[in-house]
Write an enzyme that holds these catalytic residues in place. Structure first.
Site, PDB file in Angstrom:
ATOM      1  N   ASP A   9       8.132  18.556 -14.690  1.00 22.42           N
ATOM      2  CA  ASP A   9       8.471  19.433 -15.821  1.00 22.42           C
ATOM      3  C   ASP A   9       8.340  18.818 -17.212  1.00 22.42           C
ATOM      4  OD1 ASP A   9       9.067  20.929 -13.629  1.00 22.42           O
ATOM      5  OD2 ASP A   9      11.057  21.543 -14.271  1.00 22.42           O
ATOM      6  N   ASP A  51       7.879  24.316 -14.688  1.00 20.51           N
ATOM      7  CA  ASP A  51       8.719  25.495 -14.686  1.00 20.51           C
ATOM      8  C   ASP A  51       7.815  26.609 -15.217  1.00 20.51           C
ATOM      9  OD1 ASP A  51      11.368  25.870 -13.916  1.00 20.51           O
ATOM     10  OD2 ASP A  51      12.117  25.907 -15.976  1.00 20.51           O
ATOM     11  N   HIS A  53       8.206  30.404 -15.501  1.00 21.51           N
ATOM     12  CA  HIS A  53       9.001  31.618 -15.326  1.00 21.51           C
ATOM     13  C   HIS A  53       8.295  32.885 -15.792  1.00 21.51           C
ATOM     14  CE1 HIS A  53      12.411  29.155 -14.341  1.00 21.51           C
ATOM     15  NE2 HIS A  53      12.573  28.663 -15.542  1.00 21.51           N
ATOM     16  N   SER A  59      17.197  33.149 -14.566  1.00 23.81           N
ATOM     17  CA  SER A  59      17.898  31.980 -15.112  1.00 23.81           C
ATOM     18  C   SER A  59      18.134  32.110 -16.621  1.00 23.81           C
ATOM     19  CB  SER A  59      17.119  30.696 -14.815  1.00 23.81           C
ATOM     20  OG  SER A  59      16.041  30.537 -15.707  1.00 23.81           O
ATOM     21  N   HIS A  70      13.106  29.986 -21.539  1.00 23.33           N
ATOM     22  CA  HIS A  70      12.281  28.773 -21.658  1.00 23.33           C
ATOM     23  C   HIS A  70      11.134  28.807 -20.657  1.00 23.33           C
ATOM     24  CE1 HIS A  70      14.995  28.029 -18.300  1.00 23.33           C
ATOM     25  NE2 HIS A  70      14.058  27.231 -17.826  1.00 23.33           N
ATOM     26  N   LYS A  93       6.639  26.417 -10.351  1.00 22.01           N
ATOM     27  CA  LYS A  93       7.850  26.796  -9.613  1.00 22.01           C
ATOM     28  C   LYS A  93       8.699  27.767 -10.419  1.00 22.01           C
ATOM     29  CE  LYS A  93      10.317  22.803 -11.294  1.00 22.01           C
ATOM     30  NZ  LYS A  93      11.103  23.485 -12.322  1.00 22.01           N
ATOM     31  N   GLU A 100      15.932  31.377  -8.762  1.00 24.26           N
ATOM     32  CA  GLU A 100      15.896  30.104  -9.479  1.00 24.26           C
ATOM     33  C   GLU A 100      15.298  29.069  -8.537  1.00 24.26           C
ATOM     34  OE1 GLU A 100      15.321  28.450 -11.823  1.00 24.26           O
ATOM     35  OE2 GLU A 100      17.127  28.075 -12.991  1.00 24.26           O
ATOM     36  N   ALA A 128      14.551  17.544 -15.910  1.00 19.69           N
ATOM     37  CA  ALA A 128      15.716  16.801 -16.355  1.00 19.69           C
ATOM     38  C   ALA A 128      16.312  16.104 -15.130  1.00 19.69           C
ATOM     39  CB  ALA A 128      16.755  17.764 -16.963  1.00 19.69           C
ATOM     40  N   CYS A 132      15.953  19.337 -12.233  1.00 18.48           N
ATOM     41  CA  CYS A 132      14.729  19.443 -11.440  1.00 18.48           C
ATOM     42  C   CYS A 132      14.290  18.128 -10.810  1.00 18.48           C
ATOM     43  CB  CYS A 132      13.627  20.067 -12.286  1.00 18.48           C
ATOM     44  SG  CYS A 132      14.001  21.793 -12.634  1.00 18.48           S
TER      45      CYS A 132
HETATM   46  C1  VGL Z   1      15.167  22.736 -15.623  1.00 25.57           C
HETATM   47  C2  VGL Z   1      16.953  23.936 -16.410  1.00 25.57           C
HETATM   48  C3  VGL Z   1      16.275  25.116 -16.237  1.00 25.57           C
HETATM   49  C4  VGL Z   1      14.555  21.402 -15.324  1.00 25.57           C
HETATM   50  C5  VGL Z   1      14.475  23.923 -15.431  1.00 25.57           C
HETATM   51  O1  VGL Z   1      13.314  21.299 -15.322  1.00 25.57           O
HETATM   52  O2  VGL Z   1      15.303  20.438 -15.083  1.00 25.57           O
HETATM   53  N1  VGL Z   1      16.411  22.770 -16.100  1.00 25.57           N
HETATM   54  N2  VGL Z   1      15.051  25.085 -15.743  1.00 25.57           N
HETATM   55 ZN    ZN Z   2      13.779  26.869 -15.823  1.00 22.08          ZN
END
Ligand code: VGL
Ligand code: ZN
Length: 188
Positions: A9, A51, A53, A59, A70, A93, A100, A128, A132
């Site tokens: 990510d 990510d 979406h 989420s 995001h 993903k 989620e 993070a 993830c």
């Molecule tokens: C993530 C919060 C929402 C991540 C993804 O990549 O860690 N955190 N979506």
């Molecule tokens: Zn996300």
């Protein structure tokens, strides 16, 4: 030799100035870039998760979720902030509106891709750490992969949660390793 680097990510919205910034998330870009070079040279498979979406994802706060909007697919916020080799495998993903998915293995072909290529050993970096990265590494352990966490090439949102996630991963069998040692003296 059956290894993969999984870059989790590293996208614009997770960097300072983005929609859901990881504090100092951009500070790991140079070392990840060096790792990509090193692992490519070693013949490892480079995987980048993202990510990805739909605009109405569950989420997002406006849909009852915990996060600001995001990484909406095909927007600039979802773009990678690291350069990837042409033969890198990109895993999208959390692409379904009502599900989620923090892990790169959740509802994706990642496990299949790794198995097809005989990969047993994976190195994980990115953001993070407590979301993830953690979920991806935990799933990899459950699936029987040898997991190395690149401790100086991950960044968390909250330092305490990040610490806890790293301890949990270590306890679950992940090897803690830093990129700087892998890269040797060539990297400051
Ligand atoms: C993530 C919060 C929402 C991540 C993804 O990549 O860690 N955190 N979506
Ligand atoms: Zn996300």
């Amino acid at each position: 030799m059956g290894e993969a680097l999984i870059v989790v990510d590293m996208q614009r919205d997770f960097m300072p100035g983005g929609a859901l910034p990881v504090p100092e998330g951009d500070s790991i870009i140079p070392i990840i870039q060096e790792c990509i070079k090193l692992f490519s040279k070693r013949g490892a498979l480079i995987v980048a998760t993202r990510d990805w979406h739909p605009p109405d994802h569950v989420s997002f706060k406006e849909n009852g979720g915990p996060w600001p909007r995001h990484c909406v697919r095909n927007t600039s916020g979802a773009e990678f902030v690291v350069d990837l080799p042409e033969d890198a495998v990109i895993i999208s993903k959390a692409t379904e509106p009502d599900k989620e998915a923090y892990s790169g293995f959740e509802n994706t072909k990642l496990a299949e891709v790794l198995r097809e290529r005989g990969i047993k050993k994976i190195y994980v970096c990115g953001v993070a750490t407590e979301y993830c990265v953690r979920a991806t590494a935990m799933d990899a352990l459950k699936l029987g992969f040898e997991v190395h966490l690149l401790t100086d090439a991950v960044k968390g949102i909250n330092p305490e949660d990040e610490k806890r996630a790293m301890a949990e991963l270590k306890k679950s069998g992940a090897v803690m390793e830093d990129c700087r040692s892998l890269l040797g003296n060539s990297y400051g």
